[in-house]
Design a protein around this motif. Structure first.
Motif, PDB file in Angstrom:
ATOM      1  N   ILE A  31      40.886  40.545  44.092  1.00 45.71           N
ATOM      2  CA  ILE A  31      40.095  41.768  44.251  1.00 45.71           C
ATOM      3  C   ILE A  31      40.137  42.500  42.910  1.00 45.71           C
ATOM      4  N   PRO A  32      39.340  42.066  41.937  1.00 44.72           N
ATOM      5  CA  PRO A  32      39.401  42.681  40.608  1.00 44.72           C
ATOM      6  C   PRO A  32      38.977  44.141  40.656  1.00 44.72           C
ATOM      7  N   TYR A  33      39.611  44.940  39.784  1.00 45.89           N
ATOM      8  CA  TYR A  33      39.367  46.380  39.780  1.00 45.89           C
ATOM      9  C   TYR A  33      38.589  46.815  38.545  1.00 45.89           C
ATOM     10  N   TRP A  34      39.076  46.451  37.353  1.00 47.39           N
ATOM     11  CA  TRP A  34      38.391  46.865  36.124  1.00 47.39           C
ATOM     12  C   TRP A  34      38.800  45.953  34.977  1.00 47.39           C
ATOM     13  N   SER A  35      38.380  46.337  33.745  1.00 51.13           N
ATOM     14  CA  SER A  35      38.750  45.641  32.521  1.00 51.13           C
ATOM     15  C   SER A  35      38.430  44.143  32.612  1.00 51.13           C
ATOM     16  N   ASP A  36      39.421  43.285  32.277  1.00 49.44           N
ATOM     17  CA  ASP A  36      39.209  41.838  32.223  1.00 49.44           C
ATOM     18  C   ASP A  36      39.379  41.151  33.571  1.00 49.44           C
ATOM     19  N   GLN A  37      39.610  41.919  34.632  1.00 50.69           N
ATOM     20  CA  GLN A  37      40.041  41.316  35.893  1.00 50.69           C
ATOM     21  C   GLN A  37      38.958  40.483  36.576  1.00 50.69           C
ATOM     22  N   SER A  38      37.691  40.806  36.368  1.00 53.83           N
ATOM     23  CA  SER A  38      36.610  39.991  36.942  1.00 53.83           C
ATOM     24  C   SER A  38      36.592  38.591  36.334  1.00 53.83           C
ATOM     25  N   ILE A  39      36.834  38.529  35.023  1.00 55.88           N
ATOM     26  CA  ILE A  39      36.920  37.226  34.346  1.00 55.88           C
ATOM     27  C   ILE A  39      38.098  36.428  34.898  1.00 55.88           C
ATOM     28  N   ASN A  40      39.253  37.075  35.019  1.00 53.99           N
ATOM     29  CA  ASN A  40      40.436  36.378  35.524  1.00 53.99           C
ATOM     30  C   ASN A  40      40.211  35.881  36.947  1.00 53.99           C
ATOM     31  N   ALA A  41      39.525  36.690  37.746  1.00 48.99           N
ATOM     32  CA  ALA A  41      39.216  36.293  39.122  1.00 48.99           C
ATOM     33  C   ALA A  41      38.316  35.061  39.136  1.00 48.99           C
ATOM     34  N   LYS A  42      37.349  35.018  38.228  1.00 50.80           N
ATOM     35  CA  LYS A  42      36.464  33.854  38.145  1.00 50.80           C
ATOM     36  C   LYS A  42      37.249  32.602  37.755  1.00 50.80           C
ATOM     37  N   LEU A  43      38.123  32.744  36.759  1.00 47.76           N
ATOM     38  CA  LEU A  43      38.911  31.600  36.319  1.00 47.76           C
ATOM     39  C   LEU A  43      39.813  31.085  37.437  1.00 47.76           C
ATOM     40  N   LEU A  44      40.472  32.002  38.144  1.00 51.26           N
ATOM     41  CA  LEU A  44      41.359  31.607  39.242  1.00 51.26           C
ATOM     42  C   LEU A  44      40.609  30.875  40.339  1.00 51.26           C
ATOM     43  N   SER A  45      39.429  31.379  40.698  1.00 55.15           N
ATOM     44  CA  SER A  45      38.715  30.832  41.852  1.00 55.15           C
ATOM     45  C   SER A  45      37.818  29.645  41.512  1.00 55.15           C
ATOM     46  N   GLU A  46      37.208  29.656  40.322  1.00 52.68           N
ATOM     47  CA  GLU A  46      36.192  28.639  40.015  1.00 52.68           C
ATOM     48  C   GLU A  46      36.633  27.597  38.989  1.00 52.68           C
ATOM     49  N   VAL A  47      37.546  27.959  38.112  1.00 50.93           N
ATOM     50  CA  VAL A  47      37.961  27.026  37.055  1.00 50.93           C
ATOM     51  C   VAL A  47      39.308  26.396  37.391  1.00 50.93           C
ATOM     52  N   TRP A  48      40.318  27.228  37.646  1.00 42.98           N
ATOM     53  CA  TRP A  48      41.646  26.706  37.974  1.00 42.98           C
ATOM     54  C   TRP A  48      41.788  26.404  39.462  1.00 42.98           C
ATOM     55  N   LYS A  49      40.920  27.014  40.261  1.00 39.83           N
ATOM     56  CA  LYS A  49      40.769  26.711  41.698  1.00 39.83           C
ATOM     57  C   LYS A  49      42.081  26.840  42.480  1.00 39.83           C
ATOM     58  N   ILE A  50      42.747  27.985  42.265  1.00 36.20           N
ATOM     59  CA  ILE A  50      43.943  28.239  43.060  1.00 36.20           C
ATOM     60  C   ILE A  50      43.754  29.464  43.963  1.00 36.20           C
ATOM     61  N   GLY A  51      42.516  29.895  44.130  1.00 30.44           N
ATOM     62  CA  GLY A  51      42.305  31.062  44.963  1.00 30.44           C
ATOM     63  C   GLY A  51      40.844  31.278  45.284  1.00 30.44           C
TER      64      GLY A  51
END
Length: 452
Positions: free
Chosen positions: A363-383
Motif C-alpha cells: 500500500i504505497p503512500y508517497w515518494s519512491d514507494q509506488s516504484i517499490n510496490a511495482k518491483l515487489l509485485s511485478e518484477v520480484w513477484k513476492i507480493g
C-alpha cells in the motif's frame, strides 16, 4: 606505527537514512576501518543508542533545538541546512585535521547522497569521498534522468521507458512528480548534482536484485558498487552474533514478541507503514475493519500520533490482534508466526522483507514507494499491490482479498520470497557480490590512506 584508516560517515538526520548507512559502517569497522558517525546536533540528542566502538560528532542544520519541526517546513529546513551544514562540516574537518600519523586524521568521507554539498567540502581538505545512495537503482535512475534533462517535468506521457528498466506507467512514478510544490522533487534530483565528484558511488542494494540497471549504470559511473542489503548480520548471514539491531534508534520498547510466540507458524499478518505515512481517518477505518473481519491474526504498528484515527470501538489487544506504537520490525519479520507483511514499501522495509522472505501486500503512500510496490509485485513477484478506489483509498474488501491471496495460497509468492532471501544472504557470503564490493572498497580506502 601504522594507524587505521578513518572514515567519517555523514548521514541525513532521519531514521530511515541513518539505519542503513550505520549498518554499512559496521561492515567497514569489521574490516579494520575506524568510523566516526556525523549527524546534526538536534538529532544527536534524540538518539537512544549507538554502538560503543563508533565515535560520534555533530554539525549544525541551523535548527539545533528542534530540527525540522523548528524550521516549520521542509523547504525552510533545507535552505538553512544547506547554508549552515557545509560551514560546520568544514569546521569539523578542520578540527580533525592533523598529520597522517594523527589518530583523528580523516581519510575518507562517506556521505548520504542527499547531502550534495559534502563532496566539495571534503575535497577542499584533500579527502576522498564516497557517495551512499539510500534508494534502489531504478528510483535513482529516474531522478538521474531528470538531472540530465532527459525526463521533463511536468510529465506529459502515460508510460516511460528507461535503459535497462521495466516499462513504467504514470501510476508507478514517484509521488513528487505530481505535487504542486517542487521542493521534494528538486531535493531528490539534487543528489546527482555533485555525484561526479565522488571517488566511489555505493548503493544499498545487491547485484542479483537489479542486474540489468546495475550493468547499465556501471558504464555511466565506473566507480559504482552495490554494497547492500545493509541490515544487521543476524538477520542475513549470521556471521556476527552481536549484530542484532541497527544500533541507532529514537525508539525503545517492545511488547509483541511474547504475543507472537503463542501464534501458529505463518498465521499472523504484520501491518506497518513506517515513520512518515499518515493515512486519513477513512483509510485507517478500512484497514481496521479489514483486520477485524479477516480470519488471520494480526499485529499492527500504529504510531502514537496516529492512534486517534482508529475506530472508537477498535480494541488494541485481543486474542486475534495486537496494536502497538513501535516494534523491532526485523525481529517481527523474522518470527515464524508472521506469514504476510502489509507495508508502505519504503526501501528499507522492502529490503527487510526480501531478506527475511516474507510475502507482501503493498500500500504505497508517497515518494519512491509506488516504484517499490511495482518491483515487489511485478518484477520480484513476492507480493501483490492493493488497488485504491477513486478517492485513493484501499477498501477493506480489496485488502482482505490481497491478504487472503497470500495467507491461503500463492505458493509462487512464497517460493519467490524464499529465493530472494537466499540471494540476499549469498550476496554477503564470501565471494558474494556485496561481500566482494565492500572488501574492494576497504582495500582501496586503506591503500589511498597509505599512499596519499
Amino acid at each position: 606505527m601504522a594507524t587505521r584508516a578513518h572514515c567519517l560517515v555523514l548521514a541525513l538526520p532521519a531514521q530511515g537514512h541513518i539505519n542503513p548507512i550505520l549498518q554499512f559502517s559496521k561492515l567497514l569497522e569489521r574490516q579494520g576501518v575506524r568510523i566516526t558517525l556525523v549527524t546534526t546536533r538536534f538529532y544527536y540528542n534524540s538518539l537512544k543508542t549507538l554502538p560503543p566502538s563508533i565515535a560520534l560528532e555533530t554539525i549544525s542544520d541551523g535548527f539545533d533545538n528542534g530540527g525540522l519541526k523548528e524550521a516549520g517546513c521542509f523547504k525552510a529546513y533545507i535552505e538553512r541546512f544547506w547554508q549552515v551544514g557545509p560551514l560546520t562540516f568544514s569546521e569539523l574537518l578542520e578540527k580533525l585535521g592533523g598529520s597522517k600519523d594523527d589518530d583523528d586524521h580523516v581519510d575518507c568521507v562517506v556521505y548520504d547522497s542527499f547531502l550534495s554539498w559534502a563532496p566539495e567540502v571534503a575535497k577542499r581538505f584533500g579527502i576522498v569521498v564516497a557517495a551512499y545512495l539510500t534508494q534502489n537503482m531504478v528510483v535513482n535512475s529516474i531522478y538521474y534522468h531528470v538531472h540530465l534533462g532527459k525526463l521533463q517535468v511536468p510529465l506529459k506521457e502515460d508510460e516511460f521507458s528507461f535503459p535497462a528498466m521495466p516499462k513504467l506507467y504514470l501510476e508507478d512514478m514517484p509521488s513528487f512528480f505530481f505535487g504542486e510544490d517542487s521542493t521534494f522533487l528538486d531535493f531528490e534530483v539534487s543528489q546527482f548534482s555533485s555525484i561526479h565528484k565522488a571517488d566511489w558511488i555505493l548503493c544499498n542494494t545487491f547485484y542479483e536484485l537489479e542486474k540489468e540497471i546495475v550493468d547499465w549504470i556501471v558504464k555511466v559511473w565506473p566507480q559504482f558498487k552495490t554494497i547492500g542489503p545493509n541490515i544487521p548480520s543476524m538477520f542475513l548471514d549470521k556471521q556476527w552474533k552481536d549484530d542484532q539491531d541497527y544500533g541507532a534508534t529514537e525508539f525503545k520498547g517492545e511488547e509483541c514478541m511474547e504475543w507472537l510466540d503463542d501464534k501458529p507458524t505463518g498465521s499472523v499478518v504484520y501491518v506497518s507503514f513506517g515513520s512518515v505515512a499518515s493515512f486519513g481517518d477513512e483509510q485507517m477505518e478500512e484497514i481496521a475493519c479489514c483486520l477485524r473481519e479477516c480470519s488471520s491474526y494480526f499485529l499492527w504498528v500504529v504510531r502514537a500520533s496516529e492512534e486517534t484515527k482508529l475506530p472508537k470501538d477498535f480494541e488494541k489487544k485481543t486474542e486475534k490482534g495486537l496494536v502497538v506504537t513501535w516494534c523491532s520490525q526485523l525481529k517481527v519479520l523474522a518470527h515464524e508466526a508472521v506469514g504476510c507483511f502489509v507495508t508502505h514499501c519504503g526501501w528499507n522495509s522492502t529490503l527487510e522483507t526480501l531478506c527475511l522472505g516474507v510475502p507482501t501486500v503493498a500500500i504505497p503512500y508517497w515518494s519512491d514507494q509506488s516504484i517499490n510496490a511495482k518491483l515487489l509485485s511485478e518484477v520480484w513477484k513476492i507480493g501483490t499491490r492493493a488497488l485504491v478506489d477513486e478517492r485513493k483509498v484501499v477498501q477493506r474488501e480489496t485488502l482482505k482479498h490481497c491478504i487472503k491471496e497470500i495467507m491461503n495460497g500463492s505458493k509462487e509468492m512464497k517460493n519467490n520470497a524464499i529465493q530472494w532471501r537466499t540471494s540476499a544472504i549469498r550476496a554477503f557470503t564470501e565471494g558474494g557480490s556485496s561481500y566482494e564490493n565492500v572488501k574492494e572498497f576497504v582495500n582501496n580506502l586503506i591503500n589511498s590512506s597509505v599512499h596519499s
